[in-house]
Design an enzyme around this catalytic site. Sequence first.
Site, PDB file in Angstrom:
ATOM      1  N   LYS A  81      56.147 -59.943  -8.178  1.00 25.79           N
ATOM      2  CA  LYS A  81      55.909 -60.253  -6.767  1.00 25.79           C
ATOM      3  C   LYS A  81      56.967 -61.242  -6.291  1.00 25.79           C
ATOM      4  CE  LYS A  81      52.224 -61.877  -3.661  1.00 25.79           C
ATOM      5  NZ  LYS A  81      50.823 -62.305  -3.572  1.00 25.79           N
ATOM      6  N   SER A 156      47.858 -59.956  -0.413  1.00 25.69           N
ATOM      7  CA  SER A 156      49.281 -59.985  -0.148  1.00 25.69           C
ATOM      8  C   SER A 156      50.134 -59.347  -1.244  1.00 25.69           C
ATOM      9  CB  SER A 156      49.720 -61.441   0.036  1.00 25.69           C
ATOM     10  OG  SER A 156      49.480 -62.186  -1.157  1.00 25.69           O
ATOM     11  N   SER A 180      44.280 -61.779  -3.255  1.00 22.62           N
ATOM     12  CA  SER A 180      45.541 -61.048  -3.068  1.00 22.62           C
ATOM     13  C   SER A 180      45.959 -60.162  -4.235  1.00 22.62           C
ATOM     14  CB  SER A 180      46.681 -62.032  -2.776  1.00 22.62           C
ATOM     15  OG  SER A 180      46.458 -62.657  -1.548  1.00 22.62           O
TER      16      SER A 180
END
Length: 495
Positions: A81, A156, A180
Amino acid sequence: MENLMSLTATELGKKIKAGEVSVREAAEASLKAIEEREEKIRSFVTVADREAVLKRAGQVQKLLEDGSLTSPLAGVPVAIKDNMCTRGLRTTCSSRILENFVPPYTAEAVANLERAGAVIIGKANMDEFAMGSTTETSYFGVTKNPWNLEHVPGGSSGGSCAAVAAEECSYALGSDTGGSIRQPSSFCGVTGIKPTYGTVSRYGLIAYGSSLDQIGPVAKDVTDCAAILEVIASHDRKDSTSVAREDYRFTEALVDDVKGMKIGIPRDYFGEGLDPEVKAAVLKAAAVLEEKGAILEEFDLSLVEYAIPAYYVIASAEASSNLARFDGVKYGYRAEDAEGLHQMYKKTRSEGFGQEVKRRIMLGSFVLSSGYYDAYYLKALRTKALIKQAFDRAFEKYDLILGPAAPTTAPRLGESLKDPIKMYLGDIYTISVNLAGLPGISVPCGQDGKGLPIGFQLIGDCFQEKKLFRAAYAYEQTRKYERCPLAQKGALGDE
């Protein structure tokens, strides 16, 4: 030839170890999948340079051959990420303000993966600074759900989950501040775990809400998640919130046995606002565990309705303070033609941050301001403590808590941003876990009428990841991993 990216990370790791597949072949399979599918999915902000990837693959191959690497993940391609620092590889947090930032060091969790022989294939797209639940707030464009390109992947960590579901890489790292990892895992039909706060070092994770953020794995199945967590979890003196745990052997818990395990089902999680198809799928998963010998019981978990306001006050307060460092002075984007320092700060921040980030910085600055600190921030901290106590009481009685990971399946693109409050309410089942520092795992358990994945969530007490893995693994034995239809049919561009 077999599609290497359709294998789980540990299956591919075994083939590499046995010499059936070379590290280079695995890396090339991942790069090829990205090349073919990325235009439609947009999982990545940055794909690593091909030459650098293949050079790394060669180094890992040598270390495997001379016996230096023993990890089950050695040689397996991974996406990181884009809020975890990677030395020499651009790290943007999907924000204009860090558009050209190349870190001089690597996040500890990523360094642990590299020490185990992982091959980093690229940086996954995300909501800007992890603020959002759809991966639509990214400066670099919207990621799409591989199950249906008209829907969001969640957020996210949407890029990480979409990359795994679309078989562009074998597994990924995400971060979870209020759901997330678990919510996009549910939307993309993959498995994701948020470990107990402090289990994985936050050193090198660009902070959003420091008391809530936690790095965790996203993968095709529970076995992968346990193997990845074993590698990334460690005590780190560089992170003052890192915890030294006695036992990191999470794969030991992968046994198909839940006899006598007590699982609580909160009535509050199955009331108004929960999609009927999601409810049916989650309760069906609970029934499977009951058939296998678990003891299920409904109970009242109080304070659920206070979790969202408490979370958004605390997270926004921490974000307004954490994001103060992005001012155009030392690194990142700097606004041009500003007169004087103050104007440079203002212009840089107003041009560099997106709408959602500005909204949360303003909210955070407001709740921390002298006239409102007691009324909002301190009250939110007290509520956080009460939520933790409610979970403590529940765990005196139950081994695990079972509920949905999200109230609906993945919404259509563009729907959530029209109504930020609705987007915030979508985190209702995941947020309390972060406020209380608990571990939670999302496991796929079916699809709705439109063919979109549904995930259920298991929540454990602090440091009880093994119980989570045991129950999730036992459930998973009754239902094999379902590949997303687009990856199966080659409709992502690899016909």
